[in-house]
Design an enzyme around this catalytic site. Structure first.
Site, PDB file in Angstrom:
ATOM      1  N   LYS A  16       0.824  -1.221   0.000  1.00 36.57           N
ATOM      2  CA  LYS A  16       0.000   0.000   0.000  1.00 36.57           C
ATOM      3  C   LYS A  16       0.853   1.264   0.000  1.00 36.57           C
ATOM      4  O   LYS A  16       0.517   2.231  -0.687  1.00 36.57           O
ATOM      5  CB  LYS A  16      -0.941   0.002   1.219  1.00 36.57           C
ATOM      6  CG  LYS A  16      -1.948  -1.116   1.239  1.00 36.57           C
ATOM      7  CD  LYS A  16      -3.011  -0.929   2.310  1.00 36.57           C
ATOM      8  CE  LYS A  16      -2.433  -0.817   3.722  1.00 36.57           C
ATOM      9  NZ  LYS A  16      -1.720  -2.053   4.123  1.00 36.57           N
ATOM     10  N   ARG A 170      -0.223 -10.504  13.317  1.00 36.98           N
ATOM     11  CA  ARG A 170      -0.706  -9.261  12.698  1.00 36.98           C
ATOM     12  C   ARG A 170      -1.666  -9.572  11.562  1.00 36.98           C
ATOM     13  O   ARG A 170      -2.700  -8.902  11.397  1.00 36.98           O
ATOM     14  CB  ARG A 170       0.475  -8.439  12.163  1.00 36.98           C
ATOM     15  CG  ARG A 170       1.328  -7.792  13.241  1.00 36.98           C
ATOM     16  CD  ARG A 170       2.612  -7.246  12.665  1.00 36.98           C
ATOM     17  NE  ARG A 170       2.389  -6.178  11.694  1.00 36.98           N
ATOM     18  CZ  ARG A 170       3.319  -5.739  10.852  1.00 36.98           C
ATOM     19  NH1 ARG A 170       4.518  -6.287  10.843  1.00 36.98           N
ATOM     20  NH2 ARG A 170       3.043  -4.764  10.015  1.00 36.98           N
TER      21      ARG A 170
END
Length: 215
Positions: A16, A170
Site C-alpha cells: 500500500k 498481525r
C-alpha cells in the site's frame, strides 16, 4: 476533471505504501494515512467527549488504540481539506467504513490481494536502519553492502514486529478486523481487486488504469 478520491485496502506488506506514493505523485492528490493524521493532531482537545484521555496523543503515548470517534473526526477533517486523496490505513472496521460512507464519496476502492505466505516472506525479510529509518529487504531490495545501510552506514536490524510469529499474528488480526471492510466494498462499481503479487510496476499499471477508468 476533478482529482480522484481513492481508498487503498490491503494487508500489512501488500504494498500500500509504494502504490499510495505513486497514486499521489501521478494524480496530484494527498496521501492520507491514519498514523500521519493522528500524529498531526496529537494535541487536539477531545475533553468534551468524556473519554479516558483529553488528547489523542495521550492514547498514543500510553500504547492504547485511539477511540473510533476520535479517529473518524481526524481522518474526515483531513479528507475535507484535501483536493483529491489516496486514503491508506483507514477504515479498519465496519463502523469506520460506515462513517466514511456517510461523509465521503469515493471514486475508487482498490484492494491489493496478496497470499499470506507471500506477505510473511515480505515482512520477515524486511530490514530497517535504526538511525535514519531506511528500509531494505533481504531478497527484493538489498543494500549495496549486506547488512549495512546505504544512506548512513549503520547496521541494519530486523524489527521485533517483523518476526514470523508476530507477522502471522498481525495478519490474523487484519483478517478478523479488516476483511469485513473489504466485504463491505466488494461488489460496488468503485471496487477493484488488484493482484498484488505482480512486480511493483505491473501492480501500478493496474492501479493507474483502475483509477483512470473511474474518474
Amino acid at each position: 476533471m476533478s482529482k480522484p478520491q481513492v481508498l487503498l485496502l490491503g494487508a500489512p506488506g501488500a504494498g500500500k505504501g509504494t502504490q499510495s506514493k505513486r497514486i499521489a505523485d501521478r494524480f496530484g492528490v494527498d496521501h492520507i494515512t491514519t498514523g500521519d493524521a493522528l500524529r498531526a493532531n496529537k494535541g487536539m482537545d477531545i475533553s468534551e467527549l468524556g473519554l479516558e484521555y483529553d488528547t489523542p496523543g495521550e492514547y498514543m503515548d500510553a500504547g492504547e488504540l485511539v477511540p473510533d470517534e476520535v479517529v473518524n473526526e481526524i481522518v474526515v477533517t483531513a479528507l475535507a481539506n484535501a483536493d483529491g486523496f489516496v486514503l491508506d490505513g483507514y477504515p479498519r472496521n465496519i463502523d469506520q467504513a460506515e462513517f466514511l460512507d456517510e461523509r465521503t464519496e469515493l471514486d475508487a476502492v482498490l484492494r491489493l490481494s496478496v497470499s499470506e505466505e507471500e506477505l510473511v516472506d515480505r515482512l520477515t525479510g524486511r530490514r530497517v536502519c535504526p538511525d535514519c529509518g531506511a528500509n531494505y529487504h533481504v531478497e527484493f531490495d538489498q543494500p549495496e553492502e549486506p547488512g549495512v545501510c546505504d544512506e548512513c552506514g549503520a547496521d541494519l536490524v530486523q524489527r521485533e514486529d517483523d518476526t514470523e510469529e508476530t507477522v502471522r499474528e498481525r495478519l490474523r488480526v487484519f483478517r478478523e478486523n479488516t476483511e469485513p471492510v473489504i466485504d463491505h466494498y466488494a461488489g460496488r462499481d468503485t471496487f477493484v481487486e488488484v493482484d498484488g503479487e505482480s512486480s511493483p510496476d505491473e501492480v501500478w499499471e493496474n492501479v493507474e488504469a483502475a483509477i483512470e477508468a473511474r474518474q
